[in-house]
Motif scaffolding. Structure first.
Motif, PDB file in Angstrom:
ATOM      1  N   THR A   1       0.807  -1.220   0.000  1.00  0.00           N
ATOM      2  CA  THR A   1       0.000   0.000   0.000  1.00  0.00           C
ATOM      3  C   THR A   1       0.841   1.272   0.000  1.00  0.00           C
ATOM      4  O   THR A   1       0.410   2.310   0.508  1.00  0.00           O
ATOM      5  N   ALA A   2       2.036   1.208  -0.563  1.00  0.00           N
ATOM      6  CA  ALA A   2       2.892   2.402  -0.664  1.00  0.00           C
ATOM      7  C   ALA A   2       3.630   2.347  -1.992  1.00  0.00           C
ATOM      8  O   ALA A   2       3.749   1.287  -2.605  1.00  0.00           O
ATOM      9  N   GLY A   3       4.113   3.490  -2.437  1.00  0.00           N
ATOM     10  CA  GLY A   3       4.838   3.545  -3.700  1.00  0.00           C
ATOM     11  C   GLY A   3       5.917   4.603  -3.663  1.00  0.00           C
ATOM     12  O   GLY A   3       6.116   5.286  -2.647  1.00  0.00           O
ATOM     13  N   LEU A   4       6.610   4.733  -4.777  1.00  0.00           N
ATOM     14  CA  LEU A   4       7.685   5.713  -4.923  1.00  0.00           C
ATOM     15  C   LEU A   4       7.443   6.548  -6.170  1.00  0.00           C
ATOM     16  O   LEU A   4       7.030   6.020  -7.208  1.00  0.00           O
ATOM     17  N   ALA A   5       7.693   7.828  -6.062  1.00  0.00           N
ATOM     18  CA  ALA A   5       7.536   8.733  -7.198  1.00  0.00           C
ATOM     19  C   ALA A   5       8.744   9.643  -7.264  1.00  0.00           C
ATOM     20  O   ALA A   5       9.313  10.016  -6.242  1.00  0.00           O
TER      21      ALA A   5
ATOM     22  N   LEU B   1      -8.769   7.412  -6.979  1.00  0.00           N
ATOM     23  CA  LEU B   1      -9.001   6.283  -6.074  1.00  0.00           C
ATOM     24  C   LEU B   1      -9.692   6.779  -4.807  1.00  0.00           C
ATOM     25  O   LEU B   1      -9.069   6.908  -3.754  1.00  0.00           O
ATOM     26  N   PRO B   2     -10.986   7.069  -4.885  1.00  0.00           N
ATOM     27  CA  PRO B   2     -11.688   7.598  -3.710  1.00  0.00           C
ATOM     28  C   PRO B   2     -11.714   6.597  -2.557  1.00  0.00           C
ATOM     29  O   PRO B   2     -11.798   5.390  -2.775  1.00  0.00           O
ATOM     30  N   ALA B   3     -11.640   7.106  -1.346  1.00  0.00           N
ATOM     31  CA  ALA B   3     -11.687   6.266  -0.146  1.00  0.00           C
ATOM     32  C   ALA B   3     -13.149   6.038   0.234  1.00  0.00           C
ATOM     33  O   ALA B   3     -13.659   6.606   1.193  1.00  0.00           O
ATOM     34  N   ASP B   4     -13.828   5.209  -0.556  1.00  0.00           N
ATOM     35  CA  ASP B   4     -15.234   4.913  -0.273  1.00  0.00           C
ATOM     36  C   ASP B   4     -15.449   3.402  -0.266  1.00  0.00           C
ATOM     37  O   ASP B   4     -14.488   2.634  -0.215  1.00  0.00           O
ATOM     38  N   ASP B   5     -16.690   2.969  -0.344  1.00  0.00           N
ATOM     39  CA  ASP B   5     -17.002   1.542  -0.192  1.00  0.00           C
ATOM     40  C   ASP B   5     -17.053   0.769  -1.512  1.00  0.00           C
ATOM     41  O   ASP B   5     -17.560  -0.348  -1.545  1.00  0.00           O
ATOM     42  N   ARG B   6     -16.508   1.296  -2.596  1.00  0.00           N
ATOM     43  CA  ARG B   6     -16.549   0.602  -3.885  1.00  0.00           C
ATOM     44  C   ARG B   6     -15.571  -0.575  -3.975  1.00  0.00           C
ATOM     45  O   ARG B   6     -15.669  -1.391  -4.866  1.00  0.00           O
TER      46      ARG B   6
ATOM     47  N   ASP C   1      -5.971   1.832  -1.227  1.00  0.00           N
ATOM     48  CA  ASP C   1      -4.539   1.845  -0.909  1.00  0.00           C
ATOM     49  C   ASP C   1      -3.827   0.661  -1.544  1.00  0.00           C
ATOM     50  O   ASP C   1      -2.642   0.743  -1.852  1.00  0.00           O
ATOM     51  N   HIS C   2      -4.559  -0.437  -1.743  1.00  0.00           N
ATOM     52  CA  HIS C   2      -3.977  -1.625  -2.365  1.00  0.00           C
ATOM     53  C   HIS C   2      -3.924  -1.503  -3.886  1.00  0.00           C
ATOM     54  O   HIS C   2      -3.195  -2.249  -4.531  1.00  0.00           O
ATOM     55  N   VAL C   3      -4.676  -0.587  -4.458  1.00  0.00           N
ATOM     56  CA  VAL C   3      -4.657  -0.339  -5.903  1.00  0.00           C
ATOM     57  C   VAL C   3      -3.599   0.716  -6.251  1.00  0.00           C
ATOM     58  O   VAL C   3      -3.007   0.694  -7.324  1.00  0.00           O
TER      59      VAL C   3
ATOM     60  N   ALA D   1      -0.269   0.237  -8.235  1.00  0.00           N
ATOM     61  CA  ALA D   1      -0.328   0.004  -9.681  1.00  0.00           C
ATOM     62  C   ALA D   1      -0.134   1.315 -10.443  1.00  0.00           C
ATOM     63  O   ALA D   1       0.303   1.312 -11.597  1.00  0.00           O
ATOM     64  N   LEU D   2      -0.429   2.437  -9.795  1.00  0.00           N
ATOM     65  CA  LEU D   2      -0.258   3.760 -10.404  1.00  0.00           C
ATOM     66  C   LEU D   2       1.037   4.433  -9.962  1.00  0.00           C
ATOM     67  O   LEU D   2       1.662   5.159 -10.731  1.00  0.00           O
TER      68      LEU D   2
END
Length: 136
Positions: free
Chosen positions: A45-49, A69-74, A87-89, A92-93
């Motif tokens: 759940t973390a990345g580098l930019a 990536l909205p923090a909702d219930d989707r 956070d798990h998606v 990928a970005l």
């Protein structure tokens, strides 16, 4: 190859943390000359930019991630705080790795580029970052 792990405290809020000075210190301690710096975050759940910081781009990146990536219930991934599945998606970005050329012991970054940890997961307050120098 020379490697080192850093523990970075990110707290409970979304954050873009500049690691450029940490990377430079690591290269100095490794006695780096020419080669590659690999930066790796072993978290789902973390990345580098590599972005500009301090002029709003870091906040713009977090705003763009909130919009994409909205923090909702989707999300099907539902453990943790509400919306945590996003956070798990995110990696990928914003991938969990970055490789930077090193010339004469210094990162060959552009004038405004910084190596940054991107963490949108408020459920995990500490992150590990692995730095590895591969001599050329």
């Amino acid at each position: 190859m020379h490697s080192e792990e850093l523990e970075i405290r990110t707290g409970s809020s979304e954050v873009v943390r500049d690691l450029t000075r940490d990377c430079a210190r690591f290269l100095e301690s490794a006695g780096a000359e020419d080669g590659l710096l690999n930066v790796w975050v072993p978290h789902a759940t973390a990345g580098l930019a590599i972005i500009e910081t301090g002029a709003g781009s870091d906040d713009d990146l977090l705003a763009a991630l909130r919009e994409l990536l909205p923090a909702d219930d989707r999300w099907r991934h539902r453990h943790g705080s509400p919306g945590h599945g996003r956070d798990h998606v995110m990696p990928a970005l914003v991938p969990p790795y970055a490789t930077v050329p090193v010339l004469g012991g210094r990162m060959a970054l552009g004038t405004w580029q910084s190596v940054c940890l991107v963490d949108t997961n408020g459920d995990n307050a500490a992150r590990t970052v692995r730095l590895s120098f591969l001599a050329g």
